[in-house]
Motif scaffolding. Structure first.
Motif, PDB file in Angstrom:
ATOM      1  N   ALA A   4       0.828  -1.207   0.000  1.00 31.16           N
ATOM      2  CA  ALA A   4       0.000   0.000   0.000  1.00 31.16           C
ATOM      3  C   ALA A   4       0.863   1.258   0.000  1.00 31.16           C
ATOM      4  O   ALA A   4       0.576   2.218  -0.713  1.00 31.16           O
ATOM      5  CB  ALA A   4      -0.928  -0.011   1.211  1.00 31.16           C
ATOM      6  N   LEU A   5       1.941   1.243   0.796  1.00 32.52           N
ATOM      7  CA  LEU A   5       2.841   2.398   0.821  1.00 32.52           C
ATOM      8  C   LEU A   5       3.508   2.603  -0.531  1.00 32.52           C
ATOM      9  O   LEU A   5       3.656   3.740  -0.997  1.00 32.52           O
ATOM     10  CB  LEU A   5       3.891   2.233   1.920  1.00 32.52           C
ATOM     11  N   ARG A   6       3.916   1.496  -1.176  1.00 34.33           N
ATOM     12  CA  ARG A   6       4.546   1.621  -2.501  1.00 34.33           C
ATOM     13  C   ARG A   6       3.573   2.220  -3.510  1.00 34.33           C
ATOM     14  O   ARG A   6       3.929   3.100  -4.289  1.00 34.33           O
ATOM     15  CB  ARG A   6       5.023   0.253  -2.977  1.00 34.33           C
ATOM     16  N   GLU A   7       2.326   1.716  -3.500  1.00 29.53           N
ATOM     17  CA  GLU A   7       1.327   2.237  -4.437  1.00 29.53           C
ATOM     18  C   GLU A   7       1.049   3.707  -4.164  1.00 29.53           C
ATOM     19  O   GLU A   7       0.938   4.514  -5.084  1.00 29.53           O
ATOM     20  CB  GLU A   7       0.041   1.422  -4.324  1.00 29.53           C
ATOM     21  N   TRP A   8       0.910   4.049  -2.907  1.00 29.19           N
ATOM     22  CA  TRP A   8       0.637   5.432  -2.529  1.00 29.19           C
ATOM     23  C   TRP A   8       1.771   6.333  -2.987  1.00 29.19           C
ATOM     24  O   TRP A   8       1.563   7.403  -3.549  1.00 29.19           O
ATOM     25  CB  TRP A   8       0.462   5.485  -1.027  1.00 29.19           C
ATOM     26  N   PRO A  13       3.220  10.842  -4.951  1.00 29.43           N
ATOM     27  CA  PRO A  13       4.457  10.972  -4.177  1.00 29.43           C
ATOM     28  C   PRO A  13       4.504  12.180  -3.244  1.00 29.43           C
ATOM     29  O   PRO A  13       5.006  12.091  -2.136  1.00 29.43           O
ATOM     30  CB  PRO A  13       5.548  11.055  -5.235  1.00 29.43           C
ATOM     31  N   THR A  14       3.955  13.301  -3.668  1.00 25.37           N
ATOM     32  CA  THR A  14       4.011  14.496  -2.827  1.00 25.37           C
ATOM     33  C   THR A  14       3.242  14.298  -1.529  1.00 25.37           C
ATOM     34  O   THR A  14       3.742  14.587  -0.442  1.00 25.37           O
ATOM     35  CB  THR A  14       3.454  15.716  -3.580  1.00 25.37           C
ATOM     36  N   ALA A  15       2.026  13.789  -1.626  1.00 23.99           N
ATOM     37  CA  ALA A  15       1.213  13.552  -0.428  1.00 23.99           C
ATOM     38  C   ALA A  15       1.802  12.420   0.407  1.00 23.99           C
ATOM     39  O   ALA A  15       1.796  12.473   1.633  1.00 23.99           O
ATOM     40  CB  ALA A  15      -0.223  13.219  -0.818  1.00 23.99           C
ATOM     41  N   ALA A  16       2.319  11.409  -0.254  1.00 25.03           N
ATOM     42  CA  ALA A  16       2.846  10.246   0.460  1.00 25.03           C
ATOM     43  C   ALA A  16       4.048  10.602   1.319  1.00 25.03           C
ATOM     44  O   ALA A  16       4.151  10.158   2.459  1.00 25.03           O
ATOM     45  CB  ALA A  16       3.220   9.149  -0.539  1.00 25.03           C
ATOM     46  N   ALA A  21       6.306  10.472   6.492  1.00 24.38           N
ATOM     47  CA  ALA A  21       7.215  11.093   7.464  1.00 24.38           C
ATOM     48  C   ALA A  21       6.497  11.348   8.784  1.00 24.38           C
ATOM     49  O   ALA A  21       7.028  11.055   9.856  1.00 24.38           O
ATOM     50  CB  ALA A  21       7.774  12.402   6.905  1.00 24.38           C
ATOM     51  N   ARG A  22       5.280  11.856   8.734  1.00 25.27           N
ATOM     52  CA  ARG A  22       4.512  12.090   9.966  1.00 25.27           C
ATOM     53  C   ARG A  22       4.236  10.776  10.690  1.00 25.27           C
ATOM     54  O   ARG A  22       4.304  10.712  11.920  1.00 25.27           O
ATOM     55  CB  ARG A  22       3.205  12.805   9.642  1.00 25.27           C
ATOM     56  N   GLY A  23       3.913   9.740   9.925  1.00 28.65           N
ATOM     57  CA  GLY A  23       3.670   8.433  10.531  1.00 28.65           C
ATOM     58  C   GLY A  23       4.901   7.883  11.229  1.00 28.65           C
ATOM     59  O   GLY A  23       4.816   7.334  12.335  1.00 28.65           O
ATOM     60  N   ILE A  24       6.050   8.043  10.611  1.00 29.23           N
ATOM     61  CA  ILE A  24       7.311   7.582  11.217  1.00 29.23           C
ATOM     62  C   ILE A  24       7.599   8.370  12.486  1.00 29.23           C
ATOM     63  O   ILE A  24       7.982   7.808  13.507  1.00 29.23           O
ATOM     64  CB  ILE A  24       8.475   7.699  10.207  1.00 29.23           C
TER      65      ILE A  24
END
Length: 66
Positions: A4-8, A13-16, A21-24
């Motif tokens: 899911a992260l790869r697809e996102w 890419p800009t939103a991801a 980063a916030r999730g980490i």
């Protein structure tokens, strides 16, 4: 989850980047407490480091060398 992260990242890419980063940051904040309120954080990290170095040294010494 990684798929899911790869697809996102591929699709947006800009939103991801910002959201990942916030999730980490949130994850790290929950896993490693603030040293000001938890004085044992530094000691815990140093112990983990020392145990890892000891394990790595043991594995390296067991590895056959030509």
């Amino acid at each position: 989850m990684l798929s899911a992260l790869r697809e996102w990242t591929r699709d947006s890419p800009t939103a991801a980047v910002l959201s990942i980063a916030r999730g980490i940051i949130r994850f790290v904040e929950n896993v490693i407490p603030d040293p000001d309120s938890h004085k044992d954080t530094a000691a815990t990290l140093e112990t983990m480091r020392d145990e890892h170095l000891e394990w790595a040294t043991t594995v390296q010494s067991m590895t056959a060398r030509p």
